[in-house]
Design an enzyme around this catalytic site. Structure first.
Site, PDB file in Angstrom:
ATOM      1  N   SER A   8       0.840  -1.203   0.000  1.00 10.42           N
ATOM      2  CA  SER A   8       0.000   0.000   0.000  1.00 10.42           C
ATOM      3  C   SER A   8       0.870   1.246   0.000  1.00 10.42           C
ATOM      4  O   SER A   8       1.693   1.443   0.901  1.00 10.42           O
ATOM      5  CB  SER A   8      -0.889   0.005   1.243  1.00 10.42           C
ATOM      6  OG  SER A   8      -1.396   1.316   1.436  1.00 10.42           O
ATOM      7  N   HIS A  32      -1.259  -1.357  -4.107  1.00 11.24           N
ATOM      8  CA  HIS A  32      -2.528  -1.082  -3.428  1.00 11.24           C
ATOM      9  C   HIS A  32      -2.661   0.428  -3.243  1.00 11.24           C
ATOM     10  O   HIS A  32      -1.790   1.082  -2.664  1.00 11.24           O
ATOM     11  CB  HIS A  32      -2.521  -1.798  -2.071  1.00 11.24           C
ATOM     12  CG  HIS A  32      -3.787  -1.727  -1.301  1.00 11.24           C
ATOM     13  ND1 HIS A  32      -4.852  -2.577  -1.523  1.00 11.24           N
ATOM     14  CD2 HIS A  32      -4.170  -0.914  -0.281  1.00 11.24           C
ATOM     15  CE1 HIS A  32      -5.826  -2.292  -0.665  1.00 11.24           C
ATOM     16  NE2 HIS A  32      -5.435  -1.276   0.096  1.00 11.24           N
ATOM     17  N   ASP A  34      -4.950   3.388  -1.728  1.00 14.41           N
ATOM     18  CA  ASP A  34      -6.016   3.664  -0.763  1.00 14.41           C
ATOM     19  C   ASP A  34      -6.657   5.017  -1.044  1.00 14.41           C
ATOM     20  O   ASP A  34      -6.054   6.060  -0.815  1.00 14.41           O
ATOM     21  CB  ASP A  34      -5.438   3.650   0.657  1.00 14.41           C
ATOM     22  CG  ASP A  34      -5.116   2.247   1.122  1.00 14.41           C
ATOM     23  OD1 ASP A  34      -6.027   1.381   1.063  1.00 14.41           O
ATOM     24  OD2 ASP A  34      -3.969   1.998   1.536  1.00 14.41           O
ATOM     25  N   MET A  36      -9.375   7.637   0.019  1.00 13.95           N
ATOM     26  CA  MET A  36     -10.180   8.008   1.202  1.00 13.95           C
ATOM     27  C   MET A  36     -10.782   9.389   0.979  1.00 13.95           C
ATOM     28  O   MET A  36     -10.106  10.294   0.481  1.00 13.95           O
ATOM     29  CB  MET A  36      -9.290   8.054   2.442  1.00 13.95           C
ATOM     30  CG  MET A  36      -8.545   6.762   2.729  1.00 13.95           C
ATOM     31  SD  MET A  36      -7.709   6.869   4.326  1.00 13.95           S
ATOM     32  CE  MET A  36      -6.732   5.363   4.274  1.00 13.95           C
ATOM     33  N   HIS A  65      -8.476   0.519  -3.513  1.00 17.79           N
ATOM     34  CA  HIS A  65      -9.331   0.253  -2.352  1.00 17.79           C
ATOM     35  C   HIS A  65     -10.075   1.546  -2.038  1.00 17.79           C
ATOM     36  O   HIS A  65      -9.478   2.498  -1.549  1.00 17.79           O
ATOM     37  CB  HIS A  65      -8.429  -0.204  -1.188  1.00 17.79           C
ATOM     38  CG  HIS A  65      -9.139  -0.402   0.102  1.00 17.79           C
ATOM     39  ND1 HIS A  65      -8.471  -0.510   1.309  1.00 17.79           N
ATOM     40  CD2 HIS A  65     -10.463  -0.527   0.407  1.00 17.79           C
ATOM     41  CE1 HIS A  65      -9.350  -0.672   2.284  1.00 17.79           C
ATOM     42  NE2 HIS A  65     -10.559  -0.684   1.771  1.00 17.79           N
ATOM     43  N   MET A  67     -12.228   3.693   0.046  1.00 21.94           N
ATOM     44  CA  MET A  67     -12.844   3.945   1.352  1.00 21.94           C
ATOM     45  C   MET A  67     -13.602   5.258   1.226  1.00 21.94           C
ATOM     46  O   MET A  67     -13.221   6.302   1.766  1.00 21.94           O
ATOM     47  CB  MET A  67     -11.754   4.019   2.428  1.00 21.94           C
ATOM     48  CG  MET A  67     -11.227   2.633   2.796  1.00 21.94           C
ATOM     49  SD  MET A  67      -9.600   2.686   3.540  1.00 21.94           S
ATOM     50  CE  MET A  67      -8.611   2.844   2.059  1.00 21.94           C
ATOM     51  N   MET A 136     -10.853  -6.231   6.392  1.00 15.82           N
ATOM     52  CA  MET A 136     -10.027  -5.242   7.096  1.00 15.82           C
ATOM     53  C   MET A 136      -9.582  -5.837   8.429  1.00 15.82           C
ATOM     54  O   MET A 136     -10.420  -6.309   9.213  1.00 15.82           O
ATOM     55  CB  MET A 136     -10.817  -3.957   7.353  1.00 15.82           C
ATOM     56  CG  MET A 136     -11.189  -3.147   6.121  1.00 15.82           C
ATOM     57  SD  MET A 136      -9.809  -2.651   5.069  1.00 15.82           S
ATOM     58  CE  MET A 136      -8.774  -1.726   6.213  1.00 15.82           C
ATOM     59  N   ASP A 174      -6.059  -6.602   4.940  1.00 16.28           N
ATOM     60  CA  ASP A 174      -5.489  -5.257   4.860  1.00 16.28           C
ATOM     61  C   ASP A 174      -5.507  -4.617   6.246  1.00 16.28           C
ATOM     62  O   ASP A 174      -6.568  -4.466   6.843  1.00 16.28           O
ATOM     63  CB  ASP A 174      -6.335  -4.428   3.873  1.00 16.28           C
ATOM     64  CG  ASP A 174      -5.806  -3.023   3.666  1.00 16.28           C
ATOM     65  OD1 ASP A 174      -4.736  -2.693   4.182  1.00 16.28           O
ATOM     66  OD2 ASP A 174      -6.510  -2.257   2.963  1.00 16.28           O
TER      67      ASP A 174
HETATM   68  C1  DX5 Z   1      -5.974   1.681   5.801  1.00 16.59           C
HETATM   69  C2  DX5 Z   1      -5.630   1.148   4.446  1.00 16.59           C
HETATM   70  C3  DX5 Z   1      -4.496   0.203   4.422  1.00 16.59           C
HETATM   71  C4  DX5 Z   1      -3.236   0.738   5.033  1.00 16.59           C
HETATM   72  C5  DX5 Z   1      -2.474  -0.384   5.615  1.00 16.59           C
HETATM   73  O1  DX5 Z   1      -7.293   2.081   5.896  1.00 16.59           O
HETATM   74  O2  DX5 Z   1      -6.715   0.493   3.826  1.00 16.59           O
HETATM   75  O3  DX5 Z   1      -4.261  -0.256   3.098  1.00 16.59           O
HETATM   76  O4  DX5 Z   1      -2.395   1.391   4.141  1.00 16.59           O
HETATM   77  O5  DX5 Z   1      -1.347   0.135   6.233  1.00 16.59           O
HETATM   78  P1  DX5 Z   1      -0.514  -0.768   7.251  1.00 16.59           P
HETATM   79  O6  DX5 Z   1       0.006  -1.943   6.482  1.00 16.59           O
HETATM   80  O7  DX5 Z   1       0.544   0.132   7.738  1.00 16.59           O
HETATM   81  O8  DX5 Z   1      -1.485  -1.184   8.317  1.00 16.59           O
HETATM   82 ZN    ZN Z   2      -6.280  -0.489   1.879  1.00 11.40          ZN
END
Ligand code: DX5
Ligand code: ZN
Length: 223
Positions: A8, A32, A34, A36, A65, A67, A136, A174
Site C-alpha cells: 500500500s 494497493h 487507498d 479516502m 481500495h 474507502m 479489514m 489489509d
Molecule cells: C488503511 C488502508 C491500508 C493501510 C495499511 O485504511 O486500507 O491499506 O495502508 O497500512 P498498514 O500496512 O501500515 O497497516
Molecule cells: Zn487499503
C-alpha cells in the site's frame, strides 16, 4: 492457493510516488492504492487524477481500495482511470451487485471490503458476482495501526465459505500486516496481503516484500 503481495502506497512518500512504486515493481504483484474521502473514513488521501498518473508509470497493476461514500457513483471511474482491480466497501454500497457488474463489464476485477464489525455471511450468495473479498484487519483510515487478531475467526470462516463453494474468489487482508502477523493471517486462509508501513517504512522495500511473501508461503503450506 497462490500468495500475492499488494504493497500500500499509503505509507510511501507521496512526493515521489513513481520511484516508490518502481522500488517494489520486481517483487510485488500489485500496487494497493487507498482512496479516502474524509467521509467514509476520517482521512483524505487521493483520487482519480493520481490514479491516472500512477497508471501511466506503474509496471504493476493497480489495486484500488475505495474507502469512500457512494461507490455506486464513483467506482467505475477508477477502472477508466486505469485500475485493474477496484474494491468498494460493503458498508457504503447501495447496490453491490450493480457496482460489481459494472466494474467487470469495464474489464476490471471487483472486490468487496468488510470492516472488522461487518459480517460476510450476507454476501455468501453473491460470491459469483465478485473476484475478491477484502477483510479489514484494522479499522480503516490510517496506516501503521496494529493488526486486529479478533478478525482471524472471520478470515477462517471466509476461507471455509469459499472452499465449500469451490470458489476462486481471492481473500485479501489489509491492515497491520507485517512479518509478525502475516503468518497468522495466512494460516487462517488469506491469500492476498496488503502491507503499507511494513513495506514502505522499511529500509529496503523490495526485501520487505520478499520477506512477507516467504513468511506467508511457509504458513500457507504448514496449514
Ligand atoms: C488503511 C488502508 C491500508 C493501510 C495499511 O485504511 O486500507 O491499506 O495502508 O497500512 P498498514 O500496512 O501500515 O497497516
Ligand atoms: Zn487499503
Amino acid at each position: 492457493m497462490s500468495i500475492q503481495i499488494s504493497p500500500s502506497i499509503l505509507s510511501a512518500d507521496f512526493a515521489r510516488l513513481e520511484a516508490e512504486v518502481a522500488s517494489i515493481a520486481e517483487v510485488a504483484d500489485w500496487v494497493h492504492v487507498d482512496v479516502m474521502d474524509n467521509h467514509f473514513v476520517p482521512n483524505l488521501t487521493l483520487g482519480l487524477p493520481i490514479v491516472e498518473s500512477l497508471h501511466k508509470v506503474s509496471a504493476l497493476p493497480l489495486d484500488c481500495h475505495l474507502m469512500i461514500e457512494n461507490p455506486d457513483r464513483w467506482a467505475p471511474a477508477y477502472v477508466e482511470a486505469g485500475a485493474a482491480s477496484v474494491t468498494f466497501h460493503a458498508e457504503a454500497a447501495y447496490a453491490p451487485v450493480r457496482i460489481a457488474r459494472s466494474l467487470r463489464s469495464l474489464g476490471a476485477r471487483a472486490g468487496v471490503a468488510f470492516n472488522p464489525a461487518t459480517a460476510i455471511e450476507p454476501y455468501a450468495d453473491l460470491l459469483p458476482e465478485i473476484d475478491m473479498i477484502l477483510l479489514m484487519t484494522i479499522e480503516p483510515g490510517f496506516g501503521g495501526q496494529p493488526f486486529l487478531d479478533v478478525v482471524l475467526p472471520k478470515i477462517a470462516r471466509a476461507r471455509q465459505l469459499l472452499n465449500d463453494r469451490d470458489s476462486a474468489v481471492w481473500l485479501q487482508v489489509d491492515g497491520g500486516v507485517s512479518p509478525s502477523t502475516i503468518e497468522r493471517a495466512a494460516e487462517a486462509g488469506a491469500d492476498v496481503f496488503v502491507a503499507g508501513s511494513a513495506v514502505f517504512n522499511a529500509d529496503d522495500p523490495a526485501a520487505a516484500v520478499s520477506h512477507l511473501r516467504a513468511a506467508a508461503q511457509a504458513a500457507a503450506v504448514r496449514d
